[in-house]
Write a protein that holds these residues in place. Sequence first.
Motif, short mmCIF file in Angstrom:
data_model
loop_
_atom_site.label_atom_id
_atom_site.label_comp_id
_atom_site.label_asym_id
_atom_site.label_seq_id
_atom_site.Cartn_x
_atom_site.Cartn_y
_atom_site.Cartn_z
N LEU A 60 26.80 38.97 42.82
CA LEU A 60 26.58 39.92 41.33
C LEU A 60 27.28 38.44 40.81
N LEU A 61 28.20 37.86 40.90
CA LEU A 61 29.35 36.75 39.73
C LEU A 61 28.01 35.57 39.29
N GLY A 62 28.04 35.22 40.88
CA GLY A 62 27.19 34.12 40.98
C GLY A 62 25.72 34.46 39.13
N ALA A 63 24.69 34.98 39.78
CA ALA A 63 23.79 35.33 39.69
C ALA A 63 23.67 36.34 37.96
N ILE A 64 24.99 36.13 37.45
CA ILE A 64 25.27 37.08 36.36
C ILE A 64 24.58 35.17 35.60
N GLU A 65 24.91 34.36 36.07
CA GLU A 65 24.46 33.47 34.35
C GLU A 65 23.46 33.21 34.32
N GLY A 66 22.50 34.06 34.76
CA GLY A 66 21.25 33.32 34.72
C GLY A 66 20.60 34.60 32.96
N ARG A 86 36.39 52.31 45.86
CA ARG A 86 36.71 51.14 46.07
C ARG A 86 35.10 49.44 45.64
N LEU A 87 35.65 48.60 44.95
CA LEU A 87 34.89 47.75 45.80
C LEU A 87 34.96 47.12 46.32
N TYR A 88 33.42 46.61 47.09
CA TYR A 88 32.76 45.68 48.27
C TYR A 88 32.78 44.15 47.52
N PHE A 89 33.34 43.33 47.12
CA PHE A 89 32.93 42.15 46.60
C PHE A 89 32.47 40.64 46.81
N ILE A 90 31.28 40.54 46.84
CA ILE A 90 30.12 39.23 47.79
C ILE A 90 30.08 38.05 46.55
N GLY A 91 30.73 36.62 47.78
CA GLY A 91 30.53 35.73 47.03
C GLY A 91 30.68 35.01 47.57
N LEU A 92 29.79 33.68 47.00
CA LEU A 92 29.60 32.43 47.15
C LEU A 92 30.55 31.36 47.18
N ALA A 93 31.33 30.76 47.39
CA ALA A 93 32.28 29.71 47.37
C ALA A 93 31.41 28.90 46.33
N PRO A 94 31.96 27.83 45.77
CA PRO A 94 31.08 27.30 44.76
C PRO A 94 31.14 25.69 45.69
N TYR A 95 29.60 24.60 45.87
CA TYR A 95 29.15 24.04 45.86
C TYR A 95 29.31 22.71 45.51
N ASP A 124 15.49 26.78 33.08
CA ASP A 124 15.78 28.20 33.51
C ASP A 124 17.51 27.97 33.11
N GLN A 125 17.80 28.84 34.06
CA GLN A 125 19.41 29.02 34.02
C GLN A 125 19.69 28.87 35.52
N PRO A 126 20.57 27.73 35.62
CA PRO A 126 21.15 28.11 37.40
C PRO A 126 22.26 29.08 37.42
N TYR A 127 22.35 29.58 38.82
CA TYR A 127 23.44 30.33 38.99
C TYR A 127 24.91 30.15 39.24
N ARG A 128 25.68 30.00 38.76
CA ARG A 128 27.50 29.53 38.21
C ARG A 128 27.73 30.19 39.66
N GLU A 129 28.98 29.97 40.35
CA GLU A 129 29.23 29.97 41.81
C GLU A 129 30.63 30.30 41.68
N TYR A 130 31.77 30.81 41.12
CA TYR A 130 33.32 30.68 41.69
C TYR A 130 33.88 31.90 42.83
N PRO A 131 35.17 30.64 42.88
CA PRO A 131 35.80 30.61 44.13
C PRO A 131 36.71 32.24 44.44
N ALA A 132 36.83 32.57 45.40
CA ALA A 132 37.62 33.74 45.58
C ALA A 132 38.50 33.61 44.37
N GLU A 133 40.02 33.17 44.67
CA GLU A 133 40.33 33.00 44.20
C GLU A 133 40.65 33.06 42.46
N TRP A 134 39.49 33.39 41.91
CA TRP A 134 39.13 33.11 40.77
C TRP A 134 38.67 34.64 40.95
N VAL A 135 37.94 35.19 41.36
CA VAL A 135 37.67 36.35 41.55
C VAL A 135 38.71 37.76 41.44
N ALA A 136 39.67 37.43 42.78
CA ALA A 136 40.92 38.26 43.04
C ALA A 136 41.88 38.02 42.00
#
Length: 218
Positions: A60-66, A86-95, A124-136
Amino acid sequence: MAGLTTERWTAVSGAQRHAMQVRDAVERVRRPQDRIVLGNWADPALLADERYDTVLADYLLGAIEGFAPFYQHRLLARLRPLTGSRLYFIGLAPYVNQPADDPAARLVRQIGRYRDSCLLLSDDQPYREYPAEWVADHLEASGFKVLAAQRFPIRYKARFVNSQIDMCLPRLEGLADRNLARALRASGETLRQAALDHIAREGSISHGHDYVIAAEPA
């Protein structure tokens, strides 16, 4: 998700096409109380006063930018009142903007930058990924307690390569500058071939990781 034992579930998407894909995928097992909601997380009326035992934020975090640019710092606080247990947060490390120290990393970064360039040129708006440390950090600042986190290495295959290059093709067709469109298409095909050649040699393009963070209300 549809196969888990639940009383009810609600799926939220900001894209109508994606919501329709989810609808079609779960149609056979979807119950009357299960909902697919089209909405924007920046809208305070979305799921207002609702609460769920489990919340799954799936990339969700990366996609919200769009859909709600610059809303990322508020997103986790937005999820807090919805989370009962409980919250399970799935993300992709920026590359896209990270160092590329080996051939696999350079290929993945080139593909991401090519895709994002085509998206921007087509308004169009690209996704913007964030690292796990930022999320935590932001989970804890938003009233969550982080319970566990794990990273999962990514091995990209031909499906990833082709999907990223192919998504640019209809956008390039709409560019007014046809010389630029032709040059970008040729560049994309060169990049596609380089990536597929790497996969043929190595079996995959091994670079980066996904992550899952489990958290609960503090």
